[in-house]
Design an enzyme around this catalytic site. Structure first.
Site, PDB file in Angstrom:
ATOM      1  N   ARG A  82      31.321  71.837  52.517  1.00  0.00           N
ATOM      2  CA  ARG A  82      30.166  72.354  53.265  1.00  0.00           C
ATOM      3  C   ARG A  82      29.709  71.346  54.310  1.00  0.00           C
ATOM      4  NH1 ARG A  82      25.348  74.495  49.623  1.00  0.00           N
ATOM      5  NH2 ARG A  82      24.964  72.265  49.466  1.00  0.00           N
ATOM      6  N   LYS A 184      23.852  73.089  56.610  1.00  0.00           N
ATOM      7  CA  LYS A 184      22.777  72.296  56.001  1.00  0.00           C
ATOM      8  C   LYS A 184      22.350  71.229  56.998  1.00  0.00           C
ATOM      9  CE  LYS A 184      21.618  70.981  51.323  1.00  0.00           C
ATOM     10  NZ  LYS A 184      20.808  72.149  50.956  1.00  0.00           N
ATOM     11  N   GLU A 220      16.508  84.118  52.368  1.00  0.00           N
ATOM     12  CA  GLU A 220      16.339  83.113  51.313  1.00  0.00           C
ATOM     13  C   GLU A 220      14.990  82.436  51.503  1.00  0.00           C
ATOM     14  OE1 GLU A 220      18.760  79.559  51.511  1.00  0.00           O
ATOM     15  OE2 GLU A 220      19.416  80.004  53.537  1.00  0.00           O
TER      16      GLU A 220
HETATM   17  C1  LIG Z   1      20.724  73.216  50.040  1.00  0.00           C
HETATM   18  C2  LIG Z   1      20.187  74.577  50.278  1.00  0.00           C
HETATM   19  C3  LIG Z   1      20.281  75.594  49.311  1.00  0.00           C
HETATM   20  C4  LIG Z   1      20.832  75.359  47.929  1.00  0.00           C
HETATM   21  O1  LIG Z   1      22.191  75.029  47.922  1.00  0.00           O
HETATM   22  P1  LIG Z   1      22.848  74.327  46.652  1.00  0.00           P
HETATM   23  O2  LIG Z   1      24.229  74.043  47.080  1.00  0.00           O
HETATM   24  O3  LIG Z   1      22.784  75.296  45.530  1.00  0.00           O
HETATM   25  O4  LIG Z   1      22.042  73.112  46.377  1.00  0.00           O
HETATM   26  C5  LIG Z   1      19.804  76.854  49.637  1.00  0.00           C
HETATM   27  N1  LIG Z   1      19.255  77.107  50.838  1.00  0.00           N
HETATM   28  C6  LIG Z   1      19.143  76.159  51.789  1.00  0.00           C
HETATM   29  C7  LIG Z   1      18.530  76.517  53.085  1.00  0.00           C
HETATM   30  C8  LIG Z   1      19.604  74.864  51.545  1.00  0.00           C
HETATM   31  O5  LIG Z   1      19.483  73.930  52.493  1.00  0.00           O
END
Ligand SMILES: *Cc1c(COP(=O)(O)O)cnc(C)c1O
Length: 341
Positions: A82, A184, A220
């Protein structure tokens, strides 16, 4: 190895500097070997790409102590992949999977005294990140970068632990169609701070973001993906190209199908259908899965059947199974657990 004198069960989700961090520099078109250092401060140009144009992305994962004392990480290969896709979108030179895994292993090992013991509920949070450290003034990718990994021991993300949360629907959007919602990047968080501040001021733990194009579909929260449970125990999770592909959510979907025998649907989820669901949970590395009891919006409120007192039964089972796999109490699918020391 002697553990640090920390009250593990009282830890909150806050930064505590630890002894070592990994750092690697990118210059003249290549990454150096990288090494562990003890200085927690970053030095860079006042005109660094990260400071002027937010050229940075990050990852988040945890190290766990299992019952037999082993320290492990959970699916770090997916974090490595990722980070590569985040780097590509921001024109940051990629950090290879090998270097990412080596950096995480070495940083955790060097700070083993900070990894919370088994059974305390605390974990070691690992934060890998890359940023443009070289100077830019015209808008362009930075000429130099740093890749760093630091760790910090943390307690549960939501204070008060696993009581159901009350959340609200944000008037702001998180991610544009074809924007950066699926990587991210720090920039996705900077713009969520004001919306988050408003939500907290009004007594809510988090914001639910709708899709920016039609404002009819559930995306989300600022930092966690949604899982919903239907009355007949089906797991439903929103599908969208503008949400961040949570590793926790992908793991819970696997756990639902292969450990709990539940049916899973990944599809577009309309806000209008939320009142049909029996349970709702937020998933991410920090929160694992946290139950949502109520969602308020302009002119209405949705109360899930699971209520505001405790987690719904399916959410609880999902949580227990995934944390059991991470702690080594339940056998993990092959490749999910990486032993560090
Ligand atoms: C990091 C993150 C998540 C959760 O991802 P994980 O890999 O499960 O920790 C969900 N939404 C956003 C916007 C994020 O930055």
């Amino acid at each position: 190895m002697e553990k640090k004198n920390i009250n593990w069960s009282e830890l909150s989700f806050a930064y505590i500097p630890t002894d070592y961090r990994f750092v690697s520099h990118y210059k003249d078109g290549k990454w150096d070997e990288g090494k562990l250092i003890s200085d927690p401060e970053c030095k860079m140009s006042e005109s660094a790409g990260v400071l002027q144009y937010a050229q940075t992305c990050f990852e988040g994962l945890k190290a766990y102590t299992q019952k037999n004392g082993r320290i492990v990480t959970f699916r770090p290969d997916l974090n490595a992949e990722r980070l590569i896709s985040s780097c590509r979108r921001l024109l940051i030179p990629e950090v290879s999977k090998e270097v990412f895994l080596k950096a995480v292993d070495e940083t955790v090992r060097a700070n083993a005294a900070y990894v919370p013991p088994y059974g305390t509920g605390a974990t070691l949070y690992i934060r890998p990140f890359v940023y443009g450290s070289g100077a830019v003034i015209g808008v362009s990718p930075a000429p130099e970068y740093e890749f760093r990994v630091f760790v910090t021991p943390v307690g549960p993300y939501f204070k008060g632990g696993i009581k159901p949360l009350k959340i609200t629907v944000s008037d702001y959007d998180r991610a544009a169609p074809n924007g950066t919602g699926n990587i991210k990047a720090g920039l996705n968080y900077a713009m969520s701070l004001y919306a988050g501040y408003e939500a907290k001021k009004n007594g809510y733990s988090e914001n639910l973001y709708l899709d920016a194009a039609t404002r009819t579909k559930v995306e989300e929260t600022g930092g966690a993906n949604f899982l919903f449970i239907t009355n007949d125990k089906k797991v439903v999770t929103p599908k969208s190209s503008t949400i961040l592909p949570s590793i926790t959510r992908r793991s819970l979907v696997y756990v639902a199908e292969h450990y709990l025998g539940l049916e899973v649907e990944e599809r577009e989820v309309y806000f209008d259908e939320l009142s049909d669901f029996a349970e709702c949970g937020l998933c991410g590395t920090a929160a694992v899965i946290s139950p949502v009891g109520q969602i308020d919006y302009r002119g209405g409120s949705i109360q899930f059947k699971s209520g505001m007192e405790e987690m719904g039964p399916v959410t609880a089972k999902l949580r227990k199974t995934l944390t059991g796999i991470q702690n080594g109490d339940i056998e993990a699918p092959s490749g999910w657990i990486r032993e560090i020391c």
